[in-house]
Design a protein around this motif. Sequence first.
Motif, PDB file in Angstrom:
ATOM      1  N   PRO A 217       0.796  -1.233   0.000  1.00 14.43           N
ATOM      2  CA  PRO A 217       0.000   0.000   0.000  1.00 14.43           C
ATOM      3  C   PRO A 217       0.828   1.283   0.000  1.00 14.43           C
ATOM      4  O   PRO A 217       0.247   2.366   0.089  1.00 14.43           O
ATOM      5  CB  PRO A 217      -0.793  -0.117   1.294  1.00 14.43           C
ATOM      6  CG  PRO A 217       0.151  -0.809   2.227  1.00 14.43           C
ATOM      7  CD  PRO A 217       0.912  -1.795   1.369  1.00 14.43           C
ATOM      8  N   ASP A 218       2.188   1.163  -0.104  1.00 11.95           N
ATOM      9  CA  ASP A 218       2.985   2.395  -0.139  1.00 11.95           C
ATOM     10  C   ASP A 218       2.590   3.265  -1.330  1.00 11.95           C
ATOM     11  O   ASP A 218       2.620   4.495  -1.252  1.00 11.95           O
ATOM     12  CB  ASP A 218       4.479   2.049  -0.221  1.00 11.95           C
ATOM     13  CG  ASP A 218       4.980   1.364   1.043  1.00 11.95           C
ATOM     14  OD1 ASP A 218       4.448   1.676   2.128  1.00 11.95           O
ATOM     15  OD2 ASP A 218       5.882   0.523   0.950  1.00 11.95           O
ATOM     16  N   VAL A 219       2.274   2.612  -2.438  1.00 11.78           N
ATOM     17  CA  VAL A 219       1.838   3.328  -3.638  1.00 11.78           C
ATOM     18  C   VAL A 219       0.509   2.730  -4.094  1.00 11.78           C
ATOM     19  O   VAL A 219       0.371   1.505  -4.206  1.00 11.78           O
ATOM     20  CB  VAL A 219       2.890   3.216  -4.755  1.00 11.78           C
ATOM     21  CG1 VAL A 219       2.320   3.731  -6.069  1.00 11.78           C
ATOM     22  CG2 VAL A 219       4.142   3.981  -4.385  1.00 11.78           C
ATOM     23  N   GLU A 220      -0.482   3.572  -4.366  1.00  6.75           N
ATOM     24  CA  GLU A 220      -1.757   3.133  -4.920  1.00  6.75           C
ATOM     25  C   GLU A 220      -1.939   3.759  -6.298  1.00  6.75           C
ATOM     26  O   GLU A 220      -1.389   4.823  -6.588  1.00  6.75           O
ATOM     27  CB  GLU A 220      -2.915   3.538  -3.999  1.00  6.75           C
ATOM     28  CG  GLU A 220      -2.823   2.893  -2.613  1.00  6.75           C
ATOM     29  CD  GLU A 220      -4.026   3.213  -1.742  1.00  6.75           C
ATOM     30  OE1 GLU A 220      -5.108   3.485  -2.309  1.00  6.75           O
ATOM     31  OE2 GLU A 220      -3.884   3.219  -0.509  1.00  6.75           O
ATOM     32  N   GLY A 221      -2.730   3.086  -7.149  1.00  3.04           N
ATOM     33  CA  GLY A 221      -2.930   3.587  -8.510  1.00  3.04           C
ATOM     34  C   GLY A 221      -1.738   3.242  -9.392  1.00  3.04           C
ATOM     35  O   GLY A 221      -0.936   2.347  -9.101  1.00  3.04           O
ATOM     36  N   ASP A 222      -1.628   3.993 -10.498  1.00  4.41           N
ATOM     37  CA  ASP A 222      -0.596   3.721 -11.498  1.00  4.41           C
ATOM     38  C   ASP A 222       0.799   3.987 -10.927  1.00  4.41           C
ATOM     39  O   ASP A 222       1.044   5.030 -10.309  1.00  4.41           O
ATOM     40  CB  ASP A 222      -0.852   4.618 -12.710  1.00  4.41           C
ATOM     41  CG  ASP A 222       0.045   4.285 -13.885  1.00  4.41           C
ATOM     42  OD1 ASP A 222       0.709   3.227 -13.851  1.00  4.41           O
ATOM     43  OD2 ASP A 222       0.082   5.093 -14.830  1.00  4.41           O
ATOM     44  N   THR A 223       1.708   3.045 -11.153  1.00  2.00           N
ATOM     45  CA  THR A 223       3.093   3.228 -10.695  1.00  2.00           C
ATOM     46  C   THR A 223       3.960   3.875 -11.759  1.00  2.00           C
ATOM     47  O   THR A 223       5.140   4.145 -11.523  1.00  2.00           O
ATOM     48  CB  THR A 223       3.713   1.874 -10.326  1.00  2.00           C
ATOM     49  OG1 THR A 223       3.711   1.032 -11.483  1.00  2.00           O
ATOM     50  CG2 THR A 223       2.937   1.212  -9.202  1.00  2.00           C
ATOM     51  N   LEU A 224       3.389   4.113 -12.976  1.00  2.00           N
ATOM     52  CA  LEU A 224       4.123   4.701 -14.098  1.00  2.00           C
ATOM     53  C   LEU A 224       5.297   3.841 -14.550  1.00  2.00           C
ATOM     54  O   LEU A 224       6.222   4.332 -15.192  1.00  2.00           O
ATOM     55  CB  LEU A 224       4.615   6.112 -13.751  1.00  2.00           C
ATOM     56  CG  LEU A 224       3.500   7.148 -13.542  1.00  2.00           C
ATOM     57  CD1 LEU A 224       4.088   8.475 -13.077  1.00  2.00           C
ATOM     58  CD2 LEU A 224       2.705   7.352 -14.825  1.00  2.00           C
ATOM     59  N   ALA A 225       5.262   2.566 -14.211  1.00  2.00           N
ATOM     60  CA  ALA A 225       6.291   1.632 -14.678  1.00  2.00           C
ATOM     61  C   ALA A 225       5.782   0.960 -15.947  1.00  2.00           C
ATOM     62  O   ALA A 225       4.733   0.331 -15.929  1.00  2.00           O
ATOM     63  CB  ALA A 225       6.588   0.589 -13.617  1.00  2.00           C
TER      64      ALA A 225
END
Length: 570
Positions: A217-225
């Motif tokens: 859950p550190d990053v939610e949504g698009d990671t742009l990877a």
Amino acid sequence: MVADSYDAVVVGAGGDGPVAAWKLAEVGLSVLILEAGPFHGNEKWPNPHEEPGGEASSSVEDLSGDLLDEQFTTREFEMINNLVFGPADHERGFWFRKFPGDGAILQCAGVGGTTLHYTGCHPRAYPASIDEQGHWPIDYADLIPYYKEVEAMCEVTPAPVTAKEQLFFRGAEAAGWELIEDLNVTEAGYRPQPNAIRQPDPKLHVDEGYAGDFTYPDVEGDTLALGNIAGNPHPRGAPFEEKAKRASNVSFVPPALETGNVTVRPNAFVTDVTTETALGDSPTVTGVEFRDTWSGTTETVDAEVVILAAGAIETPRLWLNSDLPANDWVGRGLTIHFGDNIMGLWDADDLTEPLGKETIDQHEGQDIAARFDYPGVGMLQTIGTAPGIGAILGFGASASGFAFQNDPAEAPWDTMGRLRGAELKRLLSDYRRMLQVLVVTDDRPHKRNGISVAPGIADEHGPIPIVNYEPSEGDRRRRDELAEIAAEILREAGASHVHRSDSPPTALHVHSTMRMGQVVDEACEAYDVDRLFVADHSALANGVGGANPTNTGQALAARTADEINKRYFQ
């Protein structure tokens, strides 16, 4: 368990079938989805490519984000092998389709279908392609409420801008084109791609300087990877329904299962549509026969209505192999958006002023996040690829042979054709200063193009599909015009070298082989078989003007489900 009968059987769990299933289940109808490929991310099939697993899934509790993470990697070749159209057990080889020339068909098998590896692009059709080309029996306005419904389910928003989009927009503006701000596009211009991918986590903005993990859950949504072409269900660690890309397995299958009225049966290849015919009447559909792709056993299931959603190649194949009534347009009118690839390369010094750095870094951001629309001609869109796929698309195949065979002296590009050897290495060594533009043409339906079958050329599911495609002079003229516009945009953005692939016909987007107005009526029910409907891209009456077809295919599938309910269940 699969029951003996249902209100509706949907053949195919690709981009469109789950939409129709969800809509029908929402009004209380029992629905069985039969899918030829595997079901990834489901507890019933923990090893979907190694063993048969369970029989069917009817509960949203079966879905697992952790399993999706295990079963999908960012290794392109591995994932292409896992997803390309074929049985779950790839030891048995892919399901063969015959395609002309050096081109290929890019379609996936499995719950989610080709949306597993699409890039989330979700624009609407060009209104003129429906209202002015004369192919459609319905109006563009009929689709608007369904577009809105699909876009809400898929969380469609304008794609975020990174360096490659910034450069493309700069070139388009310098070439004199206007920014488009309307979803219903009537004039030529450029805009961010409407994508079915959740917005990036705000902490990933370039000004935030984020240095933490890129997992949920550190990053939610698009990671742009970069990685949607490989099916990458980011962010890693997210629950099934929280994955950023809203492929149909994420956007429509969970709510369909939540109704309690839907059963999904993967590894089930439908081989026959069964009918009964009262004396003097047209045939009426009664159900389907399907084959388990692991065991080879066959089963039948009865249904009040059958909905074909196996895609623009397999749906006409199934019709033809089921010995349904002859219709001259079944399988005919194929459109594929006759594509091409234009590559721009920059010198490092020329990027410092517009971007503030010496590289474009196409691997950052969403795969396809900027587009140029030209109703009546087609569209352009930037592509961010890893070096391998980029090399294949841009330099690996050409209808014009090798680059040294072509003289581009009078053309707006510096080289054209296939590259090899030292020249290929030189250009690929500048991968981080390269931007690729995909040309997508508004090719028109022609009766000579399509799907046929021939006795004696068969696999375990019957005669295989034989694809024929030859663009018309008009199709070629529109593609050339788009290629020239792409070259101009890249030049205006500062590219020092422009290369045109002149790609051979390749079926990236496949549609219009069971066209509304020819094979099916305005409700997408077959003219020649009662209670038999089509709800996939084959029902599109043309190539929707060149816009990516997923949104329109899903909107039409949602409308078809409403029409089915009105005709037979209300």
